[in-house]
Design an enzyme around this catalytic site. Structure first.
Site, PDB file in Angstrom:
ATOM      1  N   GLU A 123       0.648  -1.143  -0.107  1.00  0.00           N
ATOM      2  CA  GLU A 123      -0.230  -0.283   0.035  1.00  0.00           C
ATOM      3  C   GLU A 123       0.848   1.346   0.272  1.00  0.00           C
ATOM      4  O   GLU A 123       0.915   2.203   0.871  1.00  0.00           O
ATOM      5  CB  GLU A 123      -1.269   0.320   1.245  1.00  0.00           C
ATOM      6  CG  GLU A 123      -1.301  -1.435   1.503  1.00  0.00           C
ATOM      7  CD  GLU A 123      -3.032  -1.102   2.700  1.00  0.00           C
ATOM      8  OE1 GLU A 123      -2.784  -0.272   3.360  1.00  0.00           O
ATOM      9  OE2 GLU A 123      -3.669  -2.043   2.549  1.00  0.00           O
ATOM     10  N   GLU A 152      -6.268 -10.563  -1.313  1.00  0.00           N
ATOM     11  CA  GLU A 152      -6.720 -10.744  -0.437  1.00  0.00           C
ATOM     12  C   GLU A 152      -8.584 -10.393  -0.995  1.00  0.00           C
ATOM     13  O   GLU A 152      -9.225  -9.501  -0.853  1.00  0.00           O
ATOM     14  CB  GLU A 152      -6.434  -9.838   0.507  1.00  0.00           C
ATOM     15  CG  GLU A 152      -4.768  -9.679   1.170  1.00  0.00           C
ATOM     16  CD  GLU A 152      -4.362  -8.216   1.783  1.00  0.00           C
ATOM     17  OE1 GLU A 152      -5.417  -7.609   2.184  1.00  0.00           O
ATOM     18  OE2 GLU A 152      -3.152  -8.214   1.786  1.00  0.00           O
TER      19      GLU A 152
HETATM   20  C1  XIL Z   1      -6.080  -6.769   8.196  1.00  0.00           C
HETATM   21  C2  XIL Z   1      -6.928  -7.448   9.196  1.00  0.00           C
HETATM   22  O1  XIL Z   1      -7.445  -8.523   8.179  1.00  0.00           O
HETATM   23  C3  XIL Z   1      -7.383  -7.160  10.464  1.00  0.00           C
HETATM   24  O2  XIL Z   1      -7.869  -8.296  10.958  1.00  0.00           O
HETATM   25  C4  XIL Z   1      -6.568  -6.650  11.140  1.00  0.00           C
HETATM   26  O3  XIL Z   1      -7.020  -5.676  12.643  1.00  0.00           O
HETATM   27  C5  XIL Z   1      -6.370  -4.772  10.395  1.00  0.00           C
HETATM   28  O4  XIL Z   1      -5.135  -5.540   8.658  1.00  0.00           O
HETATM   29  N1  XIL Z   1      -5.314  -4.530   3.788  1.00  0.00           N
HETATM   30  C6  XIL Z   1      -3.953  -5.660   4.728  1.00  0.00           C
HETATM   31  C7  XIL Z   1      -4.343  -6.893   5.380  1.00  0.00           C
HETATM   32  O5  XIL Z   1      -3.061  -5.739   3.547  1.00  0.00           O
HETATM   33  O6  XIL Z   1      -3.452  -7.113   6.055  1.00  0.00           O
HETATM   34  C8  XIL Z   1      -5.128  -6.218   6.230  1.00  0.00           C
HETATM   35  O7  XIL Z   1      -5.517  -7.319   6.875  1.00  0.00           O
HETATM   36  C9  XIL Z   1      -6.434  -5.949   5.251  1.00  0.00           C
HETATM   37  C10 XIL Z   1      -5.915  -4.547   4.322  1.00  0.00           C
END
Ligand code: XIL
Length: 373
Positions: free
Chosen positions: A158, A263
């Site tokens: 990011e 994701e």
């Molecule tokens: C999220 C997790 O799912 C949560 O449990 C945590 O509180 C915050 O992070 N982008 C990413 C992930 O790269 O690591 C994030 O995961 C969601 C957004």
């Protein structure tokens, strides 16, 4: 004769049983083995073997794993020089024991980083040299520990905004855009065989696509290793369009890297006004934005949700020569971070298994889709 009939009947019964068994054990990872890895994210309940039902699903249906949280820098190095590897070690061991394509998430990210990383003892920003030394130490300590075991790393997460500008993170503020190639170089030095990815959300926005493809080309011209782009895909029923997503996959592949959907989950809830997956971009609770809080998704919404999954997987299959992996962000709806993001306290239905660990009908449909393609 009578004996023969009995024998035939028995044989028939056995083959019926075997057939039923085969049908029952059809799994996502088997169906997609010819196409790409199918992954999921493990939480601490999985990693510490407390969620047995979740673990059974993971072993049956998934060929790749990533840690949802425990390998982020605030957990791995909460205090400078004091690393905490217990959870990550267990996660990696699980991957090895079960022959999973194991992913490390994530080395350099503005979120879930410990505060100490960027400041000196007076709370002032550290110098460029100090930040470089901290990044290098963190990256190399972590990557070398799992050398040969973690197959691919989300090296930087990011760093680029939708309009193509760099996120004004502490990394960028102190080091400028060079922090990205530096991180990749340090990761590569620590494990020359590991694949290295740049990971981000909303990577279908044209500004982001342009900037990321430019970055890939720049890396390649400088001989810096980058294997893939991770597209997070925290998507909804009405965003983004399949066409936008396809354009991005093709653009990244044309720039010379593989694409992973890293994701994936499809929210079934109304989209809040701003669609961002930056964990700090939260919104206030409004009742009308949490319409299905009794645990049941209305049939028309479920149908639209299933169609979205099928449309996305059809796209991934169309581009299977470019797609290395499709990873779901969790196992059951109950696990999903979407129940609390971007609005805390909603009931969402974004994943492939329901709150009771029951496989949703979409799973069989996705398996069928893979068999047809
Ligand atoms: C999220 C997790 O799912 C949560 O449990 C945590 O509180 C915050 O992070 N982008 C990413 C992930 O790269 O690591 C994030 O995961 C969601 C957004």
């Amino acid at each position: 004769m009578k004996k023969r009939i009995i024998l035939m009947t028995l044989l028939g019964l056995v083959s019926y049983k075997v057939g039923a068994q085969t049908k029952k054990s059809a799994s996502l990872k088997q169906a997609y083995a010819k196409d790409f890895y199918i992954g999921t994210a493990l939480n601490l309940q999985h990693i510490h073997d407390k969620d047995k039902k979740g673990i059974n699903i993971i072993k049956k249906d998934f060929s790749s794993i990533v840690a949802e949280n425990c390998m982020k820098s605030m957990f791995l190095q909460p205090v400078e020089g004091q690393f905490f590897f217990d959870d990550a070690d267990k996660f990696v061991a699980f991957g090895q024991q079960n022959n999973m394509f194991t992913i490390g998430h994530t080395l350099v990210w503005h979120s879930q980083a410990p505060d100490w990383f960027f400041v000196d003892k007076d709370g002032k920003n550290v110098s460029a040299d100090v930040l470089k030394q901290r990044m290098k130490n963190h990256i190399q300590t972590v990557v070398s520990r799992y050398k040969g075991k973690i197959k691919g790393w989300d090296v930087v997460n990011e760093a680029i905004m939708e309009d193509g500008s760099y996120r004004k993170s502490k990394f960028y503020e102190i080091l400028g855009e060079e922090f990205i190639p530096l991180a990749f170089q340090w990761a590569h030095e620590a494990d020359p065989d590991a694949e290295l990815y740049y990971n981000d959300y909303n990577e279908w926005h044209s500004g982001k696509v342009q900037q990321i493809t430019k970055m890939i080309k720049d890396f390649k011209s400088r001989g810096i290793r980058i294997d893939g782009i991770g597209m997070q895909a925290h998507v909804g029923l009405d965003y983004p369009s399949i066409e936008e997503y396809e354009k991005a996959i093709v653009a990244y592949a044309n720039a010379g890297v593989k694409v992973s959907v890293t994701e994936l989950e499809i929210s079934a809830l109304p989209s809040p006004h701003r669609i961002s997956s930056n964990v700090a971009d939260t919104q206030a609770y409004e009742k009308q934005l949490n319409p299905y809080n009794n645990g049941i998704l209305p049939a028309d919404v479920e149908a639209a949700w299933e169609k979205r999954y099928l449309d996305f997987f059809s796209l991934f299959l169309k581009h299977k020569d470019k797609v290395e992996r499709v990873t779901l962000w969790g196992v059951t709806d109950g696990d999903s971070w979407k129940n609390d993001f971007p609005i805390v306290g909603r009931t969402d239905y974004p994943l492939l298994f329901d709150r009771k660990y029951k496989e949703k009908p979409i799973v069989k449909k996705l398996i069928h889709l893979a068999k047809e393609n």
